[in-house]
Every structure is written in structure tokens, then in C-alpha cells.
Design an enzyme around this catalytic site. Structure first.
Site: not given
Length: 143
Positions: A49-50
Site C-alpha cells: 500500500g506504500c
């Protein structure tokens, strides 16, 4: 419910008049983080998610409640600064306090809420979710 180190960090950020100074301070905080060894930069420690690469590890010290120590790293200087904020707020804290910590309040008080891109914000909250999940699992295991 911020710990003393987090309150000090918030106070330090308040000393800066503009965002560029706060941004420079955030990067400086990230530079002070110890690097994770390559052997710990595994798919299991990578935070999904980064946009930048982020690795996050935790060590649970038994107790009631258990205390959790986190270590993390990133290939991005600004993200390393965000990690430093998270480590100040969470690492070395009891699991119940980690769960009760309002990271949104800390984030707002530092002024990061107004100055991060949506992608960086999403990555920040992906790290927070991983930290919270670890604390919840540790609490459950200690009951």
C-alpha cells in the site's frame, strides 16, 4: 493519548513557522533512523500500500500487556521521516496503548495532514494499520 516523546516531537514541529522547515525537520528525523539490514528487507516485512518501499518489523516482549518494539526503513527520505514519527509514537509502548493512540490527532498537530500527497498519506496509514494489527494480535495472544 500521546507518549512524552511524541508530545516533545509535536512541540519541536511547532517551532517551525512554515511547512518547508517542517519538511526539512521530517527528513532529518528520517536520516537518524538506523538502516535495516538487507536480510530483513523481505517480502514478509514489506508494507503493501506504500508507493515507496517500506519494511516494518516488530518484536513483542511478553507481559500483560505486551510491549512491542518496531523497526522500519524505506527507500524514500520523506517516508523515513514519517517512519520516525510512527516509531516515536508506537515503538516500545504497551500494546493496549498502541491501540489507544490517536495517530490522526498526532498527524494533525504536527501539520502533516495538510502537506502530504494522497499517495504518501495512504502509505502512512498502511504502516499504521500494520502496527495496529500487530498490537491487536499481541493483546489477543496475551489474554
Amino acid at each position: 493519548m500521546a507518549n512524552a516523546a511524541t508530545e516533545e516531537l509535536i512541540e519541536n514541529f511547532s517551532l517551525f513557522d512554515d511547512w518547508e522547515e517542517r519538511y526539512a525537520y521530517l527528513i532529518d528525523l528520517g536520516r537518524k533512523l538506523p538502516d535495516l539490514p538487507e536480510a530483513e528487507r523481505t517480502p514478509e516485512s514489506k508494507v503493501e500500500g506504500c508507493m515507496s518501499q517500506v519494511w516494518l518489523l516488530s518484536e513483542v516482549e511478553p507481559g500483560n500487556p505486551p510491549v512491542i518494539r518496531y523497526r522500519a526503513d524505506s527507500d524514500s527520505q520523506i517516508v523515513r521521516g514519517l517512519i520516525a514519527v510512527l516509531m516515536t509514537a508506537y515503538s516500545g509502548e504497551p500494546a493496549d496503548r498502541i491501540i489507544a493512540t490517536d495517530i490522526n490527532d498526532i498527524f494533525n498537530r504536527i501539520g502533516l495532514d495538510r502537506h502530504l500527497s494522497p499517495n504518501r498519506r495512504n502509505g502512512f496509514y498502511a504502516m499504521v494499520q500494520r502496527i495496529s494489527d500487530t498490537a491487536a494480535r499481541a493483546m489477543k495472544a496475551s489474554s
